[in-house]
Scaffold this motif. Structure first.
Motif, mmCIF file in Angstrom:
data_model
loop_
_atom_site.group_PDB
_atom_site.id
_atom_site.type_symbol
_atom_site.label_atom_id
_atom_site.label_comp_id
_atom_site.label_asym_id
_atom_site.label_seq_id
_atom_site.Cartn_x
_atom_site.Cartn_y
_atom_site.Cartn_z
ATOM 1 N N UNK A 1 1.183 -1.509 -0.377
ATOM 2 C CA UNK A 1 -0.254 -0.113 0.273
ATOM 3 C C UNK A 1 0.887 1.392 0.116
ATOM 4 N N UNK A 2 1.166 1.795 -0.907
ATOM 5 C CA UNK A 2 1.790 3.231 -1.490
ATOM 6 C C UNK A 2 1.936 4.165 0.294
ATOM 7 N N UNK A 3 3.356 4.378 0.397
ATOM 8 C CA UNK A 3 2.910 5.227 1.622
ATOM 9 C C UNK A 3 2.628 6.737 0.844
ATOM 10 N N UNK A 4 2.943 7.696 1.943
ATOM 11 C CA UNK A 4 2.417 9.147 0.886
ATOM 12 C C UNK A 4 2.981 9.882 -0.251
ATOM 13 N N UNK A 5 4.616 9.334 0.582
ATOM 14 C CA UNK A 5 5.954 9.396 -0.358
ATOM 15 C C UNK A 5 6.765 8.403 0.055
ATOM 16 N N UNK A 6 8.048 9.161 -0.783
ATOM 17 C CA UNK A 6 8.767 8.252 -0.744
ATOM 18 C C UNK A 6 9.852 7.702 0.419
ATOM 19 N N UNK A 7 10.278 8.722 0.766
ATOM 20 C CA UNK A 7 10.610 9.408 2.064
ATOM 21 C C UNK A 7 9.624 8.394 3.414
ATOM 22 N N UNK A 8 8.730 8.009 3.375
ATOM 23 C CA UNK A 8 8.069 8.027 3.925
ATOM 24 C C UNK A 8 7.358 6.760 4.549
ATOM 25 N N UNK A 9 7.907 5.965 3.387
ATOM 26 C CA UNK A 9 7.308 4.636 3.003
ATOM 27 C C UNK A 9 9.607 3.709 2.971
ATOM 28 N N UNK A 10 10.495 4.620 2.999
ATOM 29 C CA UNK A 10 11.442 4.284 2.857
ATOM 30 C C UNK A 10 11.550 4.173 4.885
ATOM 31 N N UNK A 11 11.384 5.275 5.303
ATOM 32 C CA UNK A 11 11.514 5.000 6.806
ATOM 33 C C UNK A 11 10.689 4.378 7.604
ATOM 34 N N UNK A 12 9.460 3.636 7.391
ATOM 35 C CA UNK A 12 8.731 2.778 8.090
ATOM 36 C C UNK A 12 9.266 1.833 7.350
ATOM 37 N N UNK A 13 9.690 1.185 6.231
ATOM 38 C CA UNK A 13 10.181 0.076 5.934
ATOM 39 C C UNK A 13 11.428 -0.354 7.356
ATOM 40 N N UNK A 14 12.663 0.988 6.638
ATOM 41 C CA UNK A 14 13.588 0.619 7.604
ATOM 42 C C UNK A 14 13.234 0.996 8.888
ATOM 43 N N UNK A 15 12.787 1.553 9.582
ATOM 44 C CA UNK A 15 12.184 1.546 11.498
ATOM 45 C C UNK A 15 11.922 -0.113 11.503
ATOM 46 N N UNK A 16 10.766 -0.328 10.861
ATOM 47 C CA UNK A 16 10.044 -1.806 10.912
ATOM 48 C C UNK A 16 11.763 -2.969 10.830
ATOM 49 N N UNK A 17 12.981 -2.577 9.617
ATOM 50 C CA UNK A 17 13.752 -3.549 10.340
ATOM 51 C C UNK A 17 14.461 -3.684 11.353
ATOM 52 N N UNK A 18 14.558 -2.439 11.647
ATOM 53 C CA UNK A 18 15.308 -2.486 13.597
ATOM 54 C C UNK A 18 14.670 -2.955 13.938
ATOM 55 N N UNK A 19 13.311 -2.772 14.124
ATOM 56 C CA UNK A 19 12.221 -3.313 15.655
ATOM 57 C C UNK A 19 12.160 -4.745 15.043
ATOM 58 N N UNK A 20 11.852 -5.501 14.333
ATOM 59 C CA UNK A 20 11.640 -6.779 13.685
ATOM 60 C C UNK A 20 10.844 -7.015 13.451
ATOM 61 N N UNK A 21 9.837 -5.835 13.154
ATOM 62 C CA UNK A 21 8.584 -5.667 12.790
ATOM 63 C C UNK A 21 8.035 -6.635 10.740
ATOM 64 N N UNK A 22 7.946 -7.825 10.828
ATOM 65 C CA UNK A 22 8.032 -7.756 9.620
ATOM 66 C C UNK A 22 6.440 -7.489 8.339
ATOM 67 N N UNK A 23 5.506 -7.333 9.724
ATOM 68 C CA UNK A 23 3.992 -6.529 9.423
ATOM 69 C C UNK A 23 3.790 -5.372 9.118
ATOM 70 N N UNK A 24 4.631 -4.687 9.665
ATOM 71 C CA UNK A 24 4.889 -3.012 8.933
ATOM 72 C C UNK A 24 5.868 -2.886 8.082
ATOM 73 N N UNK A 25 6.571 -3.642 7.900
ATOM 74 C CA UNK A 25 7.807 -3.576 6.434
ATOM 75 C C UNK A 25 6.599 -4.141 5.329
ATOM 76 N N UNK A 26 5.898 -4.953 5.513
ATOM 77 C CA UNK A 26 4.969 -5.680 4.867
ATOM 78 C C UNK A 26 3.939 -4.718 3.825
ATOM 79 N N UNK A 27 3.919 -3.604 4.565
ATOM 80 C CA UNK A 27 2.657 -2.750 3.963
ATOM 81 C C UNK A 27 3.287 -2.033 2.499
#
Length: 193
Positions: free
Chosen positions: A113-139
């Motif tokens: 599901x596209x985020x509002x912009x690329x920066x938001x998508x990248x930040x969300x994904x990498x924070x999820x990676x740091x936290x081990x949150x696969x569900x958040x990254x999958x979005x």
């Protein structure tokens, strides 16, 4: 015990994978298929796409092997080989990845599901990676990008955004750089620091 493969089967030690590190990428197609052809493409390549995800997630090539032939099958065997030059193994893995992603982009992008912009998508994904949150990254990422990682908490540093890419250190010896397009993370690569 199954282990995830970080794009270059058994070549990366970053984020829970084994072996030496190499730069790798997930390559999106040059254009996204129209909605009319999406369902046909997804159905036509379902076994190939699913087999590749199984390989990334578990290291088991048995579901992917019957879907390949010729140079692609040779690349799979080279990629899985424990003998030979590291560069040749990494090159074979990258060629196979590019070939599969070119045919499976529609399938791999379905749940994002596209985020509002690329920066938001990248930040969300990498924070999820740091936290081990696969569900958040999958979005916010393609399925094959998510499948690269072992989803446990990681020692990640500060995220550095630069245009459509973002980099985050992983531990003291490596980093991950990801790229987003249209609010979705479409590729990641690992680098030694």
């Amino acid at each position: 015990m199954p282990r995830r493969i970080c794009l270059v089967a058994a070549l990366l030690t970053v984020v829970g994978c084994a072996g030496p590190r190499a730069e790798t990428t997930t390559v999106p197609p040059t254009s996204v298929a129209t909605e009319t052809t999406t369902s046909t493409t997804v159905a036509d390549h379902a076994a190939l796409c699913n087999g590749y995800l199984v390989l990334l997630e578990t290291g088991d090539p048995s579901a992917l092997r019957p879907e390949l032939q010729g140079e692609e099958l040779a690349d799979l065997e080279t990629m899985l080989s424990t003998e030979g030059e590291f560069e040749a193994i990494a090159a074979a893995a990258l060629r196979l990845e590019e070939a599969v992603v070119a045919r499976c982009a529609d399938r791999f992008s379905l749940s994002a599901e596209p985020a509002a912009d690329n920066a938001t998508a990248l930040t969300t994904f990498l924070e999820a990676l740091r936290d081990g949150d696969e569900e958040a990254a999958s979005v916010v990422a393609w399925e094959n990008v998510v499948a690269q990682f072992n989803w446990t908490s990681n020692e990640g540093g500060d995220i550095e955004l630069e245009g459509d890419t973002a980099t985050m250190p992983l531990g003291t010896t490596a980093s991950v750089t990801c790229e987003a397009q249209q609010g979705v993370v479409v590729r990641c690569r690992f680098d030694e620091r």
